[in-house]
Design a protein around this motif. Structure first.
Motif, mmCIF file in Angstrom:
data_model
loop_
_atom_site.group_PDB
_atom_site.id
_atom_site.type_symbol
_atom_site.label_atom_id
_atom_site.label_comp_id
_atom_site.label_asym_id
_atom_site.label_seq_id
_atom_site.Cartn_x
_atom_site.Cartn_y
_atom_site.Cartn_z
ATOM 1 N N ALA A 28 -8.599 13.329 12.017
ATOM 2 C CA ALA A 28 -7.361 14.085 11.792
ATOM 3 C C ALA A 28 -6.427 13.307 10.878
ATOM 4 O O ALA A 28 -5.742 13.900 10.023
ATOM 5 N N SER A 29 -6.388 11.998 11.013
ATOM 6 C CA SER A 29 -5.555 11.181 10.128
ATOM 7 C C SER A 29 -6.021 11.306 8.687
ATOM 8 O O SER A 29 -5.201 11.450 7.768
ATOM 9 N N LEU A 30 -7.330 11.256 8.468
ATOM 10 C CA LEU A 30 -7.860 11.345 7.105
ATOM 11 C C LEU A 30 -7.570 12.702 6.477
ATOM 12 O O LEU A 30 -7.203 12.787 5.298
ATOM 13 N N ARG A 31 -7.727 13.767 7.242
ATOM 14 C CA ARG A 31 -7.483 15.107 6.695
ATOM 15 C C ARG A 31 -6.035 15.286 6.271
ATOM 16 O O ARG A 31 -5.739 16.072 5.377
ATOM 17 N N GLY A 32 -5.113 14.568 6.925
ATOM 18 C CA GLY A 32 -3.707 14.722 6.588
ATOM 19 C C GLY A 32 -3.249 13.898 5.405
ATOM 20 O O GLY A 32 -2.128 14.087 4.908
ATOM 21 N N VAL A 33 -4.076 12.966 4.945
ATOM 22 C CA VAL A 33 -3.713 12.151 3.775
ATOM 23 C C VAL A 33 -3.759 13.016 2.521
ATOM 24 O O VAL A 33 -4.781 13.674 2.245
ATOM 25 N N MET A 34 -2.684 13.028 1.743
ATOM 26 C CA MET A 34 -2.647 13.862 0.541
ATOM 27 C C MET A 34 -3.761 13.501 -0.425
ATOM 28 O O MET A 34 -4.299 14.357 -1.135
ATOM 29 N N LEU A 35 -4.145 12.220 -0.466
ATOM 30 C CA LEU A 35 -5.192 11.772 -1.379
ATOM 31 C C LEU A 35 -6.571 12.279 -0.976
ATOM 32 O O LEU A 35 -7.524 12.182 -1.759
ATOM 33 N N PHE A 93 0.839 -1.206 0.000
ATOM 34 C CA PHE A 93 0.000 0.000 0.000
ATOM 35 C C PHE A 93 0.875 1.257 0.000
ATOM 36 O O PHE A 93 0.573 2.237 -0.693
ATOM 37 N N MET A 94 1.947 1.252 0.803
ATOM 38 C CA MET A 94 2.827 2.413 0.864
ATOM 39 C C MET A 94 3.464 2.726 -0.488
ATOM 40 O O MET A 94 3.742 3.889 -0.795
ATOM 41 N N ALA A 95 3.688 1.700 -1.291
ATOM 42 C CA ALA A 95 4.347 1.886 -2.589
ATOM 43 C C ALA A 95 3.388 2.370 -3.672
ATOM 44 O O ALA A 95 3.828 2.805 -4.742
ATOM 45 N N ARG A 96 2.092 2.321 -3.416
ATOM 46 C CA ARG A 96 1.110 2.701 -4.430
ATOM 47 C C ARG A 96 0.881 4.215 -4.438
ATOM 48 O O ARG A 96 0.888 4.865 -3.397
ATOM 49 N N ASN A 97 0.650 4.749 -5.638
ATOM 50 C CA ASN A 97 0.354 6.180 -5.769
ATOM 51 C C ASN A 97 -1.064 6.519 -5.328
ATOM 52 O O ASN A 97 -1.364 7.679 -5.027
ATOM 53 N N ASP A 98 -1.941 5.512 -5.317
ATOM 54 C CA ASP A 98 -3.347 5.773 -4.984
ATOM 55 C C ASP A 98 -3.698 5.314 -3.574
ATOM 56 O O ASP A 98 -4.875 5.133 -3.258
ATOM 57 N N ALA A 99 -2.685 5.098 -2.733
ATOM 58 C CA ALA A 99 -2.954 4.603 -1.381
ATOM 59 C C ALA A 99 -2.025 5.279 -0.383
ATOM 60 O O ALA A 99 -0.978 5.840 -0.740
ATOM 61 N N SER A 100 -2.412 5.215 0.887
ATOM 62 C CA SER A 100 -1.586 5.781 1.947
ATOM 63 C C SER A 100 -1.838 5.016 3.239
ATOM 64 O O SER A 100 -2.961 4.560 3.492
ATOM 65 N N VAL A 101 -0.786 4.887 4.044
ATOM 66 C CA VAL A 101 -0.872 4.203 5.328
ATOM 67 C C VAL A 101 -0.483 5.204 6.413
ATOM 68 O O VAL A 101 0.593 5.809 6.359
ATOM 69 N N VAL A 102 -1.354 5.387 7.398
ATOM 70 C CA VAL A 102 -1.136 6.371 8.455
ATOM 71 C C VAL A 102 -0.837 5.639 9.766
ATOM 72 O O VAL A 102 -1.544 4.698 10.141
ATOM 73 N N ALA A 103 0.209 6.075 10.453
ATOM 74 C CA ALA A 103 0.529 5.599 11.791
ATOM 75 C C ALA A 103 0.298 6.737 12.768
ATOM 76 O O ALA A 103 0.692 7.881 12.503
ATOM 77 N N VAL A 104 -0.341 6.446 13.895
ATOM 78 C CA VAL A 104 -0.651 7.475 14.888
ATOM 79 C C VAL A 104 -0.050 7.069 16.230
ATOM 80 O O VAL A 104 -0.289 5.960 16.709
ATOM 81 N N SER A 105 0.728 7.967 16.814
ATOM 82 C CA SER A 105 1.291 7.755 18.143
ATOM 83 C C SER A 105 0.615 8.698 19.126
ATOM 84 O O SER A 105 0.205 9.806 18.769
ATOM 85 N N LEU A 106 0.519 8.250 20.371
ATOM 86 C CA LEU A 106 -0.188 9.002 21.407
ATOM 87 C C LEU A 106 0.695 9.119 22.645
ATOM 88 O O LEU A 106 1.314 8.139 23.074
ATOM 89 N N SER A 148 2.217 6.289 25.104
ATOM 90 C CA SER A 148 1.481 5.095 24.695
ATOM 91 C C SER A 148 2.051 4.468 23.436
ATOM 92 O O SER A 148 1.652 3.360 23.064
ATOM 93 N N GLY A 149 2.947 5.159 22.751
ATOM 94 C CA GLY A 149 3.539 4.624 21.533
ATOM 95 C C GLY A 149 2.583 4.676 20.357
ATOM 96 O O GLY A 149 1.605 5.441 20.344
ATOM 97 N N THR A 150 2.826 3.860 19.357
ATOM 98 C CA THR A 150 1.992 3.822 18.156
ATOM 99 C C THR A 150 0.723 3.050 18.469
ATOM 100 O O THR A 150 0.772 1.850 18.775
ATOM 101 N N ILE A 151 -0.415 3.725 18.376
ATOM 102 C CA ILE A 151 -1.668 3.134 18.843
ATOM 103 C C ILE A 151 -2.713 2.975 17.744
ATOM 104 O O ILE A 151 -3.788 2.410 17.990
ATOM 105 N N ALA A 152 -2.446 3.438 16.527
ATOM 106 C CA ALA A 152 -3.471 3.331 15.488
ATOM 107 C C ALA A 152 -2.831 3.211 14.113
ATOM 108 O O ALA A 152 -1.731 3.734 13.859
ATOM 109 N N VAL A 153 -3.542 2.517 13.228
ATOM 110 C CA VAL A 153 -3.145 2.417 11.820
ATOM 111 C C VAL A 153 -4.399 2.606 10.976
ATOM 112 O O VAL A 153 -5.477 2.104 11.314
ATOM 113 N N LEU A 154 -4.252 3.372 9.900
ATOM 114 C CA LEU A 154 -5.347 3.606 8.960
ATOM 115 C C LEU A 154 -4.795 3.421 7.548
ATOM 116 O O LEU A 154 -3.747 3.987 7.211
ATOM 117 N N VAL A 155 -5.485 2.623 6.749
ATOM 118 C CA VAL A 155 -5.093 2.377 5.356
ATOM 119 C C VAL A 155 -6.182 2.940 4.457
ATOM 120 O O VAL A 155 -7.353 2.557 4.577
#
Length: 576
Positions: free
Chosen positions: A510-517, A452-465, A472-479
């Motif tokens: 907030a994760s979605l708003r930051g995705v360039m796509l 997914f990270m290598a695709r131009n039409d996709a993005s993977v978000v990691a969220v730390s808290l 708490s470290g990395t607590i969320a992933v959104l694809v």
């Protein structure tokens, strides 16, 4: 493909069902002495007939240049104990590792005699060649890849680390056969065996490696990890009964010391410890205060259930307090009746019979499937401290009525990272381990996420808290994947350690708003799968839909609404 059950009880009801259950617990407990002996015996393994109740059914491709069939028979009892049903699709001998006969499987195993390459190339050349073959296999398969070999290049530079073999190959792991045998004090190679079996691995090493494969390496790739060990006290952590022998009278044998030290080491790696005992609480607290010879202390336990009530009920409370599922708990007790009761009342819980002297319990703990980790991350180390901080967070939530003020009091920071390859191991762990807040249940692994990270039409978000109480470290992933003017959320997981802090909306939106796509999208669609344990995620989504009013339909939300979402005051954002 993977098939799972809910570890339901054996068929039957009433007395017959309970007898069958007790027999099953007895057979499993009796097998520990053979499976986890200091030197496992082939004859002993052949006598085992463990009941088959697999947690999952899998297929493994085996690519090899040496004999593997010998290990299949040795592996079976260990895999049965791990409740893994694994079919091995063993390919022909091939030094070139030509994967043209590849078929889909849940795991890829490279079973390699590295000495077959030593006369033809230097270690560095073999390393480069093997990495190219791994990348070729990765282009065909997204399953975990296990490279099982040893360092045959022994010269002035000494033994090399084999971990570098898989650098740059997502979801690939090294099983260093030489290091495993060295740690067990057995000789890896015996040239005399090669003439008969087609592999130079010695007979004693075969036993050791079968146990490592069946109890550590393969469960570490295929099974959900155990997150907590709940342990009884009397005749488990020490010899004797506290209520009868007193604080001074209970005995701490060498086996009990080793067991307690092993439990402490698990805690240092981020595994929760819980104490579940039938005793007076003040007596148990006095014991850990007054016995400095105990490696464990009262504060090492993240959950303590000391009472005269049911241990089934106690384990339910432990799981609730630690915010984990019951199938992530291992319960250790010296009483077969208690274990049978737990197996009936909490069939998801793993059980282990404690030995009177502690030594066998210690060895069993070293190999119990699901406890061993391929790596220990900073996020693992944060887990215990983060859980302890929850009491203060809960107190603040009670005394501070305003959400913004609550966040300001905590000093919350959310760090967002997009398509960061360094996050792959932790993000894959979240996809695999998260059950309660897992919206689509895709169970993506490192290779899937890297694609997914290598695709131009996709993005993977990691969220730390983090907050002022703990990291708490990395607590969320959104694809997310862009489909014309719709952004599709293919996967959304939030760790249980982050739940209950009123942050779910903020993390996701907030994760979605930051995705360039996201820019230029008309709609955002959330993929949802109904599972047995992900109701918290589905309930959250329903509440979010209610907030959108008429701005949604069939899981699709107007992107404009998300674009105008205002995060609560008191939350600071960092984009890395």
């Amino acid at each position: 493909m993977l098939k799972q059950d809910d570890r339901t009880l054996p068929s039957g009801s009433g007395g017959d069902g309970q007898v069958g259950l007790f027999d099953s617990v007895l057979a499993r407990s009796q097998s520990q002495e053979i499976l986890f002996a200091e030197s496992p015996s082939r004859v002993g393994l052949q006598t085992l007939d463990l009941p088959s109740r697999p947690l999952g059914q899998y297929c493994a491709n085996v690519w090899r240049n040496q004999n593997f069939e010998t290990f299949e028979g040795l592996l079976k009892p260990f895999l049965n104990y791990a409740q893994l049903e694994l079919e091995f699709r063993v390919h022909g001998y091939d030094d070139t590792l030509d994967f043209t006969l590849w078929e889909p499987a849940e795991v890829e195993i490279l079973w390699l005699d590295s000495s077959r390459y030593t006369d033809r190339m230097a270690f560095e050349d073999w390393q480069g060649w093997l990495r190219s073959r791994l990348l070729d296999l990765r282009s065909r398969s997204t399953a975990p890849i296990l490279v099982a070999s040893w360092d045959a290049w022994r010269g002035d530079v000494g033994v090399r680390s084999l971990d570098a073999l898989v650098n740059g190959v997502p979801g690939a792991y090294v099983a260093d056969l030489g290091a495993a045998c060295h740690g067990e004090g057995v000789t890896l190679l015996d040239p005399r065996v090669a003439k008969v079996s087609g592999s130079p691995i010695s007979r004693s090493a075969q036993m050791v490696l079968a146990r490592w494969l069946g109890c550590r390496w393969l469960p570490g790739l295929l099974l959900p990890p155990i997150k907590a060990v709940a342990v009884d006290l009397d005749n488990t952590l020490h010899a004797g009964v506290l209520g009868e022998d007193g604080v001074v009278g209970v005995q701490l044998e060498s086996g009990h010391k080793a067991l307690q030290s092993a439990l402490w080491a698990l805690k240092a790696r981020g595994v929760f410890l819980a104490l579940v005992s039938r005793n007076e609480r003040e007596d148990v607290e006095a014991l850990f205060t007054q016995r400095p010879d105990y490696p464990l202390c009262w504060d090492d336990f993240s959950a303590i259930e000391v009472s005269w009530g049911s241990k089934v009920d106690a384990l339910h409370r432990v799981a609730q307090q630690l915010r984990i599922a019951l199938n992530a708990v291992l319960f250790i007790d010296d009483n077969l009746g208690e274990l049978a009761s737990v197996a009936a009342g909490c069939p998801e819980v793993h059980i282990l019979l404690a030995s009177p002297e502690g030594t066998q319990t210690y060895r069993a703990l070293q190999y119990y499937p699901g406890l061993w980790r391929w790596s220990v991350s900073a996020d693992d180390a944060h887990r215990i401290q983060d859980m302890k901080a929850n009491a203060e967070r809960d107190r603040l939530a009670r005394v501070v009525g305003d959400t913004g003020q609550y966040f300001q009091e905590l000093g919350i920071t959310l760090a967002l990272r997009y398509d960061a390859a360094a996050d792959l191991p932790r993000l894959a762990e979240l996809c695999r381990k998260t059950n309660q807040f897992n919206l689509a249940l895709r169970r993506y692994n490192e290779a899937d996420l890297a694609a997914f990270m290598a695709r131009n039409d996709a993005s993977v978000v990691a969220v730390s808290l983090s907050d002022r109480l703990s990291n708490s470290g990395t607590i969320a992933v959104l694809v997310a994947v862009r489909e014309q003017d719709v952004l599709v959320v293919e996967e959304l997981c939030i760790s249980c350690r982050a739940l209950g802090r009123q942050l779910e909306d903020t993390i996701v939106l907030a994760s979605l708003r930051g995705v360039m796509l996201f820019e230029g999208c008309r709609q955002v669609r959330f993929n949802i799968t109904e599972g047995s344990r992900n109701r918290p995620a589905r309930d959250w989504f329903s509440r979010l839909m209610d907030r959108f009013g008429g701005l949604h339909r069939d899981g699709e939300v107007q992107a404009e609404w998300i674009a105008h979402f205002s995060p609560p005051s008191g939350v600071m954002f960092v984009q890395e």
